[in-house]
Design a protein around this motif. Structure first.
Motif, PDB file in Angstrom:
ATOM      1  N   HIS A 166     -72.379 -52.645 -47.197  1.00  0.00           N
ATOM      2  CA  HIS A 166     -71.895 -53.220 -45.939  1.00  0.00           C
ATOM      3  C   HIS A 166     -70.380 -53.296 -45.981  1.00  0.00           C
ATOM      4  O   HIS A 166     -69.780 -53.481 -47.048  1.00  0.00           O
ATOM      5  N   TYR A 167     -69.768 -53.098 -44.836  1.00  0.00           N
ATOM      6  CA  TYR A 167     -68.313 -53.234 -44.731  1.00  0.00           C
ATOM      7  C   TYR A 167     -67.951 -54.704 -44.596  1.00  0.00           C
ATOM      8  O   TYR A 167     -68.721 -55.506 -44.063  1.00  0.00           O
ATOM      9  N   PHE A 168     -66.746 -55.051 -45.035  1.00  0.00           N
ATOM     10  CA  PHE A 168     -66.313 -56.447 -45.049  1.00  0.00           C
ATOM     11  C   PHE A 168     -65.459 -56.809 -43.844  1.00  0.00           C
ATOM     12  O   PHE A 168     -65.533 -57.931 -43.352  1.00  0.00           O
ATOM     13  N   THR A 169     -64.626 -55.901 -43.400  1.00  0.00           N
ATOM     14  CA  THR A 169     -63.699 -56.226 -42.321  1.00  0.00           C
ATOM     15  C   THR A 169     -64.318 -55.932 -40.958  1.00  0.00           C
ATOM     16  O   THR A 169     -65.169 -55.048 -40.816  1.00  0.00           O
ATOM     17  N   LYS A 170     -63.869 -56.667 -39.969  1.00  0.00           N
ATOM     18  CA  LYS A 170     -64.326 -56.455 -38.594  1.00  0.00           C
ATOM     19  C   LYS A 170     -63.962 -55.056 -38.125  1.00  0.00           C
ATOM     20  O   LYS A 170     -64.773 -54.376 -37.470  1.00  0.00           O
ATOM     21  N   SER A 171     -62.777 -54.587 -38.472  1.00  0.00           N
ATOM     22  CA  SER A 171     -62.319 -53.265 -38.047  1.00  0.00           C
ATOM     23  C   SER A 171     -63.214 -52.152 -38.586  1.00  0.00           C
ATOM     24  O   SER A 171     -63.595 -51.234 -37.866  1.00  0.00           O
ATOM     25  N   ALA A 172     -63.549 -52.240 -39.880  1.00  0.00           N
ATOM     26  CA  ALA A 172     -64.394 -51.211 -40.490  1.00  0.00           C
ATOM     27  C   ALA A 172     -65.779 -51.213 -39.864  1.00  0.00           C
ATOM     28  O   ALA A 172     -66.361 -50.147 -39.614  1.00  0.00           O
ATOM     29  N   ASN A 173     -66.315 -52.390 -39.607  1.00  0.00           N
ATOM     30  CA  ASN A 173     -67.633 -52.464 -38.975  1.00  0.00           C
ATOM     31  C   ASN A 173     -67.614 -51.843 -37.583  1.00  0.00           C
ATOM     32  O   ASN A 173     -68.544 -51.130 -37.195  1.00  0.00           O
ATOM     33  N   GLU A 174     -66.560 -52.104 -36.829  1.00  0.00           N
ATOM     34  CA  GLU A 174     -66.474 -51.557 -35.472  1.00  0.00           C
ATOM     35  C   GLU A 174     -66.252 -50.046 -35.485  1.00  0.00           C
ATOM     36  O   GLU A 174     -66.808 -49.326 -34.651  1.00  0.00           O
ATOM     37  N   GLN A 175     -65.469 -49.557 -36.434  1.00  0.00           N
ATOM     38  CA  GLN A 175     -65.108 -48.144 -36.456  1.00  0.00           C
ATOM     39  C   GLN A 175     -66.111 -47.263 -37.190  1.00  0.00           C
ATOM     40  O   GLN A 175     -66.271 -46.092 -36.842  1.00  0.00           O
ATOM     41  N   LEU A 176     -66.786 -47.815 -38.193  1.00  0.00           N
ATOM     42  CA  LEU A 176     -67.528 -46.973 -39.136  1.00  0.00           C
ATOM     43  C   LEU A 176     -69.023 -47.235 -39.222  1.00  0.00           C
ATOM     44  O   LEU A 176     -69.787 -46.334 -39.599  1.00  0.00           O
ATOM     45  N   GLU A 177     -69.472 -48.454 -38.924  1.00  0.00           N
ATOM     46  CA  GLU A 177     -70.865 -48.818 -39.198  1.00  0.00           C
ATOM     47  C   GLU A 177     -71.859 -47.970 -38.419  1.00  0.00           C
ATOM     48  O   GLU A 177     -72.895 -47.552 -38.961  1.00  0.00           O
ATOM     49  N   GLU A 178     -71.582 -47.704 -37.152  1.00  0.00           N
ATOM     50  CA  GLU A 178     -72.534 -46.930 -36.334  1.00  0.00           C
ATOM     51  C   GLU A 178     -72.757 -45.536 -36.916  1.00  0.00           C
ATOM     52  O   GLU A 178     -73.897 -45.081 -37.044  1.00  0.00           O
ATOM     53  N   LYS A 179     -71.672 -44.863 -37.275  1.00  0.00           N
ATOM     54  CA  LYS A 179     -71.799 -43.524 -37.846  1.00  0.00           C
ATOM     55  C   LYS A 179     -72.469 -43.573 -39.208  1.00  0.00           C
ATOM     56  O   LYS A 179     -73.268 -42.691 -39.562  1.00  0.00           O
ATOM     57  N   LYS A 180     -72.170 -44.613 -39.981  1.00  0.00           N
ATOM     58  CA  LYS A 180     -72.808 -44.752 -41.290  1.00  0.00           C
ATOM     59  C   LYS A 180     -74.317 -44.880 -41.148  1.00  0.00           C
ATOM     60  O   LYS A 180     -75.082 -44.278 -41.912  1.00  0.00           O
ATOM     61  N   GLN A 181     -74.770 -45.645 -40.150  1.00  0.00           N
ATOM     62  CA  GLN A 181     -76.204 -45.798 -39.922  1.00  0.00           C
ATOM     63  C   GLN A 181     -76.850 -44.483 -39.489  1.00  0.00           C
ATOM     64  O   GLN A 181     -77.988 -44.191 -39.859  1.00  0.00           O
ATOM     65  N   GLU A 182     -76.125 -43.695 -38.713  1.00  0.00           N
ATOM     66  CA  GLU A 182     -76.629 -42.368 -38.325  1.00  0.00           C
ATOM     67  C   GLU A 182     -76.792 -41.481 -39.561  1.00  0.00           C
ATOM     68  O   GLU A 182     -77.795 -40.776 -39.707  1.00  0.00           O
ATOM     69  N   THR A 183     -75.791 -41.534 -40.434  1.00  0.00           N
ATOM     70  CA  THR A 183     -75.861 -40.757 -41.677  1.00  0.00           C
ATOM     71  C   THR A 183     -77.032 -41.212 -42.541  1.00  0.00           C
ATOM     72  O   THR A 183     -77.762 -40.389 -43.100  1.00  0.00           O
ATOM     73  N   LEU A 184     -77.221 -42.523 -42.635  1.00  0.00           N
ATOM     74  CA  LEU A 184     -78.330 -43.068 -43.425  1.00  0.00           C
ATOM     75  C   LEU A 184     -79.668 -42.609 -42.857  1.00  0.00           C
ATOM     76  O   LEU A 184     -80.585 -42.256 -43.614  1.00  0.00           O
ATOM     77  N   LYS A 185     -79.783 -42.598 -41.544  1.00  0.00           N
ATOM     78  CA  LYS A 185     -81.025 -42.144 -40.906  1.00  0.00           C
ATOM     79  C   LYS A 185     -81.307 -40.684 -41.249  1.00  0.00           C
ATOM     80  O   LYS A 185     -82.459 -40.309 -41.553  1.00  0.00           O
TER      81      LYS A 185
END
Length: 485
Positions: A166-185
């Motif tokens: 999981h990312y720690f910063t709000k910025s990383a979550n907003e910028q990266l989390e969605e794409k990371k979940q797509e990659t994980l899928k």
């Protein structure tokens, strides 16, 4: 603080002196992390002195690879302490830089905002379009270092890592989390396809078939030679089938097959196709065996029935479990129920068996029920012995001054996951006031691996304190599966 001078000093060393085996942890990775840290810093409102400290931490965070890969974060901090005073950094500033560097150590545990930003920058690529390109470099490095060997292992490692990350910063979550979940899928989909393509070798198929046939025959003898002629019961689906057979005189083989069939269908979706098909074959063969075998009471002694009837039944079920199947769908039912309730599998199975033995007590007397409970206990002990044998899990705790090296060997040579507790060592008689901080390592292994682990730890630190304890139940994490379902 002379960041540009520090950059001009260190970057050429990373470009020229890092071994070619580090296809991922190289100068290009450091440049990438610096750029990612600067991008996150902008959205996290980091500027001035804090920005310089962050950029410096990103610059030095993997410098430890110049000397060693094991425990490189600590080495990076030592290099920072050696070099940065010459570039105008104070002890306090270097302390903050080292804190941020240590935040990149896995599992990431940042202690402040700068640490959170650097931790996210270090794994920035997880949420980017070019994830596969960067991941390929890391896999190449792992292969060269002997950490991983096959693409299937790498695929599983990626799924496990991204699932836990999981990312720690709000910025990383907003910028990266969605794409990371797509990659994980996508990775999970590939992993499922890889598992579905698993094909046993001819020898494995023959051996598993032999185990299933032996297990079915032994279980059939236990039922028709001990339990059924003497009106004894067992737990689980077999116990329910025996109850129905005694109450309504239905054919036992047919009843066992019909009661297991819905659970086999559930297992097809919840456990796997391979497991479901093998279980279907095992239950079908048992049904045929019970259909063909007549009742032949081998003994009328109730104690012998409990002991040997339960033992034979447990051995039969255990052999089938070793083949990657099941002869009793009660655990599948428990797994399905587990998803709907907060009860553990053990509690669910216990509740079902309480109902079975209570009905037996009401219909056939308390003595029969009590003997049946003893039969069930004997069967479960036999199953444990056949299935687990020497592979029963053992929890090992290690206290050592060389914990970093031991952690590396446990993960990369023994192939085990570890848990690290922060503690203190020392407090010896006569030296009670002397103590030092240390990492207390805990891992789970099989008994067969105990000697290998002891030798591995002894090579690193002959004075390490190692103690083991029996693990009654283990699931998840990086533990070796007995059979691929």
């Amino acid at each position: 603080m002379q960041y540009e001078q520090a950059y001009s000093f260190l970057m050429p060393k990373l470009e020229k002196e890092l071994s070619s085996q580090f296809s991922y942890h190289n100068a290009d990775h450091t440049k990438y992390v610096i750029a990612a840290a600067e991008q996150l810093a902008k959205t996290e409102n980091i500027s001035g002195e804090e920005l310089v400290l962050l950029r410096t931490a990103a610059l030095f965070h993997d410098s430890g690879f110049l000397r060693q890969s094991t425990g490189h974060e600590e080495v990076s901090c030592r290099i920072a302490n050696e070099c940065l005073p010459g570039f105008g950094y104070s002890d306090k500033q270097i302390g903050l830089i080292c804190s941020a560097i240590m935040a990149t150590r896995l599992p990431q545990t940042p202690q402040d905002h700068l640490g959170e930003i650097l931790a996210d920058a270090d794994l920035f690529y997880l949420g980017k379009e070019k994830y596969s390109t960067t991941a390929a470099k890391l896999f190449k490095e792992f292969k060269v270092l002997g950490i991983l060997k096959t693409e299937d292992e790498w695929l599983q490692k990626q799924v496990q890592f991204l699932s836990a990350h999981h990312y720690f910063t709000k910025s990383a979550n907003e910028q990266l989390e969605e794409k990371k979940q797509e990659t994980l899928k996508e990775l999970r989909s590939k992993s499922e396809i890889a598992i579905s393509k698993f094909v046993s070798s001819p020898i494995e198929v023959i051996w598993d078939s032999f185990l299933i046939l032996c297990g079915v025959l032994i279980a059939g003898i236990a039922l028709k030679g001990f339990l059924v002629p003497n009106h004894f019961f067992d737990g689980g689906i077999t116990g329910i089938s025996l109850l129905v057979h005694e109450l309504y005189s239905f054919n036992l083989g047919v009843v066992i097959f019909l009661f297991n069939l819905p659970l086999i269908i559930i297992s097809f979706y919840s456990v796997g196709r391979r497991f479901a098909l093998r279980t279907l074959l095992s239950v079908l063969l048992l049904g045929i065996c019970l259909w063909l075998l007549p009742n032949f009471a081998l003994t009328a002694d109730k104690l012998l029935i409990c002991i040997f009837g339960g033992a034979f039944l447990g051995i039969g079920i255990g052999l089938i479990m070793r083949s990657g199947a099941a002869l009793d769908g009660i655990e599948v039912l428990a797994l399905y129920t587990l998803k709907k309730t907060s009860f553990t599998i053990t509690e669910i199975i216990l509740a079902i068996n309480i109902v079975i033995f209570s009905v037996a007590a009401l219909q056939f007397g308390i003595e029969t029920a009590l003997y049946s409970i003893l039969t069930y206990f004997t069967a479960t002990r036999s199953i444990d012995y056949v299935v687990e044998g020497l592979q029963a899990y053992t929890g090992v705790t290690i206290v050592s001054s060389k914990s970093e090296a031991i952690k590396y060997h446990l993960v990369n040579k023994l192939g085990r996951g570890i848990t690290v507790y922060k503690g203190e060592r020392g407090f010896l008689p006569g030296k009670y006031e002397i103590s030092t901080d240390c990492d207390i390592i805990f891992t789970v292994i099989t008994r067969l691996e105990m000697r290998k682990l002891k030798n591995l730890v002894h090579e690193v630190d002959p004075k390490a304190f190692v103690f083991a304890s029996t693990i009654k139940e283990a699931s998840g994490g990086v533990i070796k599966r007995r059979q691929s379902h």
